[in-house]
Design an enzyme around this catalytic site. Structure first.
Site, mmCIF file in Angstrom:
data_model
loop_
_atom_site.group_PDB
_atom_site.id
_atom_site.type_symbol
_atom_site.label_atom_id
_atom_site.label_comp_id
_atom_site.label_asym_id
_atom_site.label_seq_id
_atom_site.Cartn_x
_atom_site.Cartn_y
_atom_site.Cartn_z
ATOM 1 N N ASN A 10 0.841 -1.180 0.000
ATOM 2 C CA ASN A 10 0.000 0.000 0.000
ATOM 3 C C ASN A 10 0.893 1.252 0.000
ATOM 4 O OD1 ASN A 10 -1.557 2.201 0.894
ATOM 5 N ND2 ASN A 10 -2.990 0.844 1.967
ATOM 6 N N HIS A 12 0.187 4.358 -0.171
ATOM 7 C CA HIS A 12 -0.284 5.440 0.696
ATOM 8 C C HIS A 12 0.279 5.264 2.107
ATOM 9 C CE1 HIS A 12 -3.022 8.295 2.574
ATOM 10 N NE2 HIS A 12 -3.246 7.359 3.491
ATOM 11 N N LYS A 13 0.188 4.013 2.602
ATOM 12 C CA LYS A 13 0.724 3.719 3.942
ATOM 13 C C LYS A 13 2.230 3.944 3.967
ATOM 14 C CE LYS A 13 -2.183 0.010 5.799
ATOM 15 N NZ LYS A 13 -2.126 -1.385 6.285
ATOM 16 N N ASP A 69 -1.302 -4.396 11.314
ATOM 17 C CA ASP A 69 -2.636 -4.927 11.088
ATOM 18 C C ASP A 69 -3.598 -4.021 11.840
ATOM 19 O OD1 ASP A 69 -4.169 -6.914 9.743
ATOM 20 O OD2 ASP A 69 -4.753 -7.679 11.699
ATOM 21 N N PHE A 148 -10.734 5.909 3.526
ATOM 22 C CA PHE A 148 -11.085 4.604 2.963
ATOM 23 C C PHE A 148 -11.837 3.788 4.019
ATOM 24 C CE2 PHE A 148 -8.110 1.654 5.096
ATOM 25 C CZ PHE A 148 -7.300 2.564 5.756
ATOM 26 N N ASP A 151 -14.146 4.812 7.244
ATOM 27 C CA ASP A 151 -14.006 6.243 7.577
ATOM 28 C C ASP A 151 -15.326 7.028 7.529
ATOM 29 O OD1 ASP A 151 -11.363 6.120 8.209
ATOM 30 O OD2 ASP A 151 -10.621 6.933 6.316
ATOM 31 N N LYS A 171 -6.646 13.588 9.970
ATOM 32 C CA LYS A 171 -6.919 12.204 10.390
ATOM 33 C C LYS A 171 -5.637 11.545 10.921
ATOM 34 C CE LYS A 171 -7.879 7.568 8.789
ATOM 35 N NZ LYS A 171 -8.086 6.631 7.675
ATOM 36 N N HIS A 176 -5.434 5.774 14.784
ATOM 37 C CA HIS A 176 -4.798 4.569 15.333
ATOM 38 C C HIS A 176 -3.453 4.314 14.659
ATOM 39 C CE1 HIS A 176 -7.187 3.908 11.840
ATOM 40 N NE2 HIS A 176 -6.910 2.627 11.717
ATOM 41 N N ARG A 177 -3.442 4.386 13.316
ATOM 42 C CA ARG A 177 -2.213 4.101 12.578
ATOM 43 C C ARG A 177 -1.169 5.192 12.827
ATOM 44 N NH1 ARG A 177 -4.365 3.812 8.292
ATOM 45 N NH2 ARG A 177 -5.079 1.690 8.547
HETATM 46 P P1 IMP Z 1 -5.328 -3.324 7.062
HETATM 47 O O1 IMP Z 1 -4.665 -3.286 8.378
HETATM 48 O O2 IMP Z 1 -4.835 -2.276 6.128
HETATM 49 O O3 IMP Z 1 -5.362 -4.692 6.457
HETATM 50 O O4 IMP Z 1 -6.844 -2.902 7.334
HETATM 51 C C1 IMP Z 1 -7.871 -3.846 7.489
HETATM 52 C C2 IMP Z 1 -9.219 -3.204 7.283
HETATM 53 O O5 IMP Z 1 -9.545 -2.426 8.443
HETATM 54 C C3 IMP Z 1 -9.312 -2.241 6.118
HETATM 55 O O6 IMP Z 1 -9.610 -2.923 4.937
HETATM 56 C C4 IMP Z 1 -10.452 -1.343 6.555
HETATM 57 O O7 IMP Z 1 -11.691 -1.959 6.295
HETATM 58 C C5 IMP Z 1 -10.262 -1.278 8.059
HETATM 59 N N1 IMP Z 1 -9.449 -0.104 8.427
HETATM 60 C C6 IMP Z 1 -8.198 -0.101 8.951
HETATM 61 N N2 IMP Z 1 -7.765 1.156 9.153
HETATM 62 C C7 IMP Z 1 -8.774 1.962 8.730
HETATM 63 C C8 IMP Z 1 -8.898 3.386 8.678
HETATM 64 O O8 IMP Z 1 -8.007 4.182 9.023
HETATM 65 N N3 IMP Z 1 -10.084 3.833 8.196
HETATM 66 C C9 IMP Z 1 -11.081 3.024 7.789
HETATM 67 N N4 IMP Z 1 -11.002 1.710 7.799
HETATM 68 C C10 IMP Z 1 -9.843 1.168 8.282
#
Ligand code: IMP
Length: 194
Positions: A10, A12-13, A69, A148, A151, A171, A176-177
């Site tokens: 990803n 963006h990440k 995750d 995404f 959100d 945001k 969290h991230r």
């Molecule tokens: P991953 O950790 O990127 O695999 O995220 C798993 C899933 O959690 C994503 O597909 C979203 O459905 C949800 N998710 C994780 N972080 C976010 C966020 O910042 N906003 C909205 N949904 C999130």
């Protein structure tokens, strides 16, 4: 400068994390190290899944790495969608998943929820965990078009708008991230100074 693998494709990440780390560490994605595998994510917690991904890279590529995750936990739904956030309805379509959460909460008064992110870092063979959470509520209707996943239905505590109504920087500052990455960046900064 030490290369560090971020177990994601990803972009963006990656940009978000690279910006926080500055140029002290050169991050590489899975693609950049030639990893096109479907890395298993079979854990029951965010910690297990993040750890599974970072260990996969260690075992197959023998490099320092980290993996994250994350997902949404809704209290009234006993913590669901949780680790199944990406495919809660059985589909990977974010709109379908978001609608399912709204449906399940129809008529419910307890709409408390949180996003959680866990990062597993393996540095010189030792594993370290970093966690970030953001508390909030699930709105009655979707609002906003930024971001995404969930959100558009997540309103963080202290705000009257959803994550999807916010600019990315706003945001990231409270997400969290963003929080988990800030902890990782601080740790890596100290590790690099040693
Ligand atoms: P991953 O950790 O990127 O695999 O995220 C798993 C899933 O959690 C994503 O597909 C979203 O459905 C949800 N998710 C994780 N972080 C976010 C966020 O910042 N906003 C909205 N949904 C999130």
């Amino acid at each position: 400068m030490s290369p560090l693998i971020f177990a994601t494709n990803n972009k963006h990440k990656l940009e978000e994390v690279q910006a926080l780390l500055g140029n002290r560490f050169k991050l590489k994605t899975l693609e950049e190290i030639g990893c096109f595998d479907d890395i298993p994510e079979t854990g029951h917690t965010f910690t297990e899944n993040a750890s599974q991904k970072s260990h996969y890279i260690l075992e197959h590529f023998h490099m320092d790495c980290f993996a994250d995750d994350s997902g949404l936990e809704v209290d009234e739904l006993n913590g669901e969608p949780g680790v199944y956030s990406a495919r809660y309805s059985g589909s990977r379509d974010p709109e379908t998943n978001l609608r399912l959460v709204l449906e399940k909460l129809e008529g419910k008064t307890n709409r408390k929820a949180r996003f959680r992110c866990v990062i597993s870092l393996i540095l010189a063979g030792k594993e370290h965990f970093f966690e970030g959470t953001v508390e909030g509520t699930i709105t009655n209707e979707r609002s906003g078009s930024a971001g995404f996943g969930y959100d558009p239905i997540f309103m963080p505590d202290g705000y009257s708008i959803t994550f999807a109504d916010m600019a990315p920087d706003e945001k990231n500052a409270i997400s969290h991230r963003g929080k988990a990455i800030a902890k990782l960046a601080e740790f890596l900064g100290k590790a690099n100074d040693k």
